[in-house]
Design a protein around this motif. Structure first.
Motif, PDB file in Angstrom:
ATOM      1  N   ALA A  61      -0.145  12.586   3.473  1.00  0.00           N
ATOM      2  CA  ALA A  61      -0.691  12.756   4.822  1.00  0.00           C
ATOM      3  C   ALA A  61      -1.841  11.776   5.022  1.00  0.00           C
ATOM      4  N   VAL A  62      -1.987  11.299   6.231  1.00  0.00           N
ATOM      5  CA  VAL A  62      -3.065  10.354   6.521  1.00  0.00           C
ATOM      6  C   VAL A  62      -4.415  10.974   6.174  1.00  0.00           C
ATOM      7  N   LYS A  63      -4.574  12.270   6.408  1.00  0.00           N
ATOM      8  CA  LYS A  63      -5.843  12.939   6.133  1.00  0.00           C
ATOM      9  C   LYS A  63      -6.182  12.947   4.647  1.00  0.00           C
ATOM     10  N   ALA A  64      -5.177  12.685   3.798  1.00  0.00           N
ATOM     11  CA  ALA A  64      -5.433  12.651   2.354  1.00  0.00           C
ATOM     12  C   ALA A  64      -6.065  11.344   1.918  1.00  0.00           C
ATOM     13  N   ILE A  65      -6.117  10.360   2.806  1.00  0.00           N
ATOM     14  CA  ILE A  65      -6.694   9.063   2.452  1.00  0.00           C
ATOM     15  C   ILE A  65      -8.200   9.127   2.675  1.00  0.00           C
ATOM     16  N   THR A  66      -8.895   9.580   1.676  1.00  0.00           N
ATOM     17  CA  THR A  66     -10.356   9.690   1.696  1.00  0.00           C
ATOM     18  C   THR A  66     -10.975   8.442   1.078  1.00  0.00           C
ATOM     19  N   PRO A  67     -12.293   8.255   1.210  1.00  0.00           N
ATOM     20  CA  PRO A  67     -12.935   7.116   0.538  1.00  0.00           C
ATOM     21  C   PRO A  67     -12.660   7.083  -0.960  1.00  0.00           C
ATOM     22  N   PHE A  89     -11.601   2.982   4.709  1.00  0.00           N
ATOM     23  CA  PHE A  89     -11.548   1.619   4.181  1.00  0.00           C
ATOM     24  C   PHE A  89     -12.851   0.855   4.427  1.00  0.00           C
ATOM     25  N   VAL A  90     -13.726   1.421   5.259  1.00  0.00           N
ATOM     26  CA  VAL A  90     -15.018   0.791   5.549  1.00  0.00           C
ATOM     27  C   VAL A  90     -16.009   1.155   4.455  1.00  0.00           C
ATOM     28  N   GLY A  91     -16.768   0.164   3.993  1.00  0.00           N
ATOM     29  CA  GLY A  91     -17.804   0.417   2.991  1.00  0.00           C
ATOM     30  C   GLY A  91     -17.323   0.363   1.561  1.00  0.00           C
ATOM     31  N   ALA A 115      -9.984   8.215  -2.404  1.00  0.00           N
ATOM     32  CA  ALA A 115      -8.597   7.786  -2.559  1.00  0.00           C
ATOM     33  C   ALA A 115      -8.471   6.276  -2.389  1.00  0.00           C
ATOM     34  N   VAL A 116      -9.230   5.730  -1.443  1.00  0.00           N
ATOM     35  CA  VAL A 116      -9.190   4.282  -1.211  1.00  0.00           C
ATOM     36  C   VAL A 116      -9.701   3.529  -2.435  1.00  0.00           C
ATOM     37  N   ASP A 117     -10.721   4.071  -3.093  1.00  0.00           N
ATOM     38  CA  ASP A 117     -11.207   3.441  -4.325  1.00  0.00           C
ATOM     39  C   ASP A 117     -10.087   3.337  -5.361  1.00  0.00           C
ATOM     40  N   LYS A 118      -9.300   4.388  -5.497  1.00  0.00           N
ATOM     41  CA  LYS A 118      -8.193   4.384  -6.460  1.00  0.00           C
ATOM     42  C   LYS A 118      -7.082   3.434  -6.021  1.00  0.00           C
ATOM     43  N   LEU A 119      -6.812   3.404  -4.708  1.00  0.00           N
ATOM     44  CA  LEU A 119      -5.795   2.485  -4.193  1.00  0.00           C
ATOM     45  C   LEU A 119      -6.199   1.039  -4.443  1.00  0.00           C
ATOM     46  N   TYR A 120      -7.472   0.754  -4.234  1.00  0.00           N
ATOM     47  CA  TYR A 120      -7.973  -0.613  -4.437  1.00  0.00           C
ATOM     48  C   TYR A 120      -7.842  -1.017  -5.901  1.00  0.00           C
ATOM     49  N   LEU A 164       0.827  -1.199   0.000  1.00  0.00           N
ATOM     50  CA  LEU A 164       0.000   0.000   0.000  1.00  0.00           C
ATOM     51  C   LEU A 164       0.865   1.254   0.000  1.00  0.00           C
ATOM     52  N   ALA A 165       1.888   1.284   0.853  1.00  0.00           N
ATOM     53  CA  ALA A 165       2.730   2.473   0.979  1.00  0.00           C
ATOM     54  C   ALA A 165       3.546   2.735  -0.278  1.00  0.00           C
ATOM     55  N   GLU A 166       3.896   1.684  -1.020  1.00  0.00           N
ATOM     56  CA  GLU A 166       4.765   1.840  -2.191  1.00  0.00           C
ATOM     57  C   GLU A 166       4.009   2.152  -3.474  1.00  0.00           C
ATOM     58  N   LEU A 167       2.693   2.183  -3.427  1.00  0.00           N
ATOM     59  CA  LEU A 167       1.943   2.520  -4.638  1.00  0.00           C
ATOM     60  C   LEU A 167       2.293   3.940  -5.088  1.00  0.00           C
ATOM     61  N   PRO A 168       2.453   4.153  -6.390  1.00  0.00           N
ATOM     62  CA  PRO A 168       2.782   5.501  -6.888  1.00  0.00           C
ATOM     63  C   PRO A 168       1.545   6.395  -6.937  1.00  0.00           C
ATOM     64  N   THR A 169       1.753   7.681  -6.748  1.00  0.00           N
ATOM     65  CA  THR A 169       0.677   8.660  -6.882  1.00  0.00           C
ATOM     66  C   THR A 169       0.775   9.332  -8.248  1.00  0.00           C
ATOM     67  N   ARG A 170      -0.204  10.146  -8.571  1.00  0.00           N
ATOM     68  CA  ARG A 170      -0.198  10.822  -9.872  1.00  0.00           C
ATOM     69  C   ARG A 170       0.945  11.831  -9.989  1.00  0.00           C
TER      70      ARG A 170
END
Length: 398
Positions: free
Chosen positions: A119-125, A175-177, A127-132, A104-110
């Motif tokens: 920042a942890v606060k940047a991990i929104t629902p 990560f919920v939902g 963002a999680v969809d894109k990470l998944y 998860l931590a090593e995934l590249p961003t745009r």
């Protein structure tokens, strides 16, 4: 962790800190870890975590909050890996958690950075969809088991650290939902022929000891990760006190089985034992690397999987033929042999029927056996009815 062969022929393990860390004031220099690989690795993991703590905060855990990455995804993961919740996990589970959170931590961003820098606060629902999506390999990606497992672990880690640092986290767990994709179907079991063909391919690829793993998984039903971690030892195979057995350890469940190898001089697994007899006993664990790049030592799971994959493709075997599929194939063969659930569990080490049933796949052989028994039952019923009717007719005529 270093491995050195002793004069006795045994391999002993040692943990060494780097000279640079020692010069900087790290107090632990070297520790002898003994000759048992699994025990040595667990202790080395603990020492490595201690060294990581020292590097980040010079041994002072609260200084983790003053590190430059405070409040980032990297910090969140590091904090979880030092939490009591993580320490309570089984030792065999911890490496998986570290690996999945590392993915998860090593995934590249745009922007070309790592997710770990966010920042942890940047991990929104959103963002999680894109990470998944990235974890499963894109919109059409098929790495669903890996992606789902990573999300499950991240969801747990989020709860643990959010409770102690609520000011750094959004109010809800992103990560919920999450709408997740489920894997379709089950693991396709390898047949006996495929298991032996995979063993032949790995042997021909230059890894004879690793070539034993598909057969141990198929015949003795041991989990591949347990064989690779050194839980199958030469001292477990036909020891003096039990010359007709092999000790099989299922580290996941803590179950140990003395698997029978023969009865009245007739061997149950002659092909597997013949191959074992061809192996050089290089270390206490049966399955160790050839020692081309260093000392003989147990394979890491990722390295073993890579060698198996390359050998399988070189031999032209189907992609479903894996070490895990070989264990599923051995379990399914127990079903084909019409063993009772108690018999299956006595050999496989499963503690509950439900756990064992997931491995025993339904096959044509089982359906044929069931149809044969049903036909025999119908024939017996019809014969009984015929006898009953004719018997009544004979009594009336008399």
């Amino acid at each position: 962790m270093l491995a050195k062969r002793l004069k006795s022929g045994q391999v002993a393990y040692y943990w060494n800190a780097r000279n640079a860390d020692i010069r900087s004031g790290f107090s632990l220099h070297r520790e002898a870890l003994g000759t048992d690989y699994a025990t040595a690795k667990n202790r080395a993991d603990q020492l490595n975590l201690h060294l990581d703590d020292w590097r980040i905060g010079r041994g002072n855990r609260p200084l983790l909050e003053t590190a430059a990455n405070y409040g980032t995804v990297d910090w969140w993961i590091q904090t979880y890996l030092r939490s009591p919740a993580f320490e309570k996990l089984k030792e065999r589970t911890k490496p998986t958690y570290r690996y999945q959170l590392g993915l998860l931590a090593e995934l590249p961003t745009r922007t070309g950075h790592r997710v770990g820098h966010l920042a942890v606060k940047a991990i929104t629902p959103a963002a999680v969809d894109k990470l998944y999506e990235a974890l499963r390999g894109g919109k059409l990606g098929t790495k669903l088991r890996r992606a789902n497992h990573t999300i499950d672990i991240a969801k747990k880690a989020w709860v643990v650290v959010q409770r102690t640092h609520p000011q750094l986290f959004p109010a809800s767990n992103p990560f919920v939902g999450l709408t997740r994709f489920k894997t379709t179907g089950t693991i396709k079991p390898a047949t006996r022929t495929e298991a032996f063909a995979l063993s032949d391919a790995i042997w021909a690829y230059g890894h004879p000891h690793l070539a034993i793993v598909p057969l141990v998984c198929f015949e003795w039903l041991q989990r591949p990760e347990n064989v690779l971690a050194g839980y199958l030892r030469w001292t477990d195979y036909r020891p003096r006190e039990r010359p007709a057995n092999v000790r099989i350890v299922h580290h996941k469940t803590g179950v140990e089985i003395w698997h029978p190898l023969e009865e009245a001089g007739i061997r149950f697994y002659p092909e597997l034992e013949d191959r074992l007899a061809q192996l050089e006993r290089l270390a206490i664990p049966v399955v160790v690397t050839p020692g081309i790049k260093g000392s003989n030592r147990p394979y890491s799971f990722s390295y073993a999987k890579r060698i198996v994959r390359e050998a399988r493709r070189a031999a032209g075997l189907p992609e479903h033929v894996t070490m895990t599929a070989c264990r599923h194939g051995g379990m399914t063969e127990l079903g084909d042999a019409e063993l009772s659930e108690q018999g299956v569990m006595s050999l496989s080490g499963h503690r509950t029927p439900d756990a064992a049933r997931g491995y025993v796949k339904k096959t044509d052989a089982q359906r044929l056996a069931a149809a044969r028994k049903r036909r025999a039952w119908v024939a017996e019923l019809e014969h009984a009815q015929y006898e009953s009717q004719n018997g009544a007719g004979r009594r009336e005529s008399e």
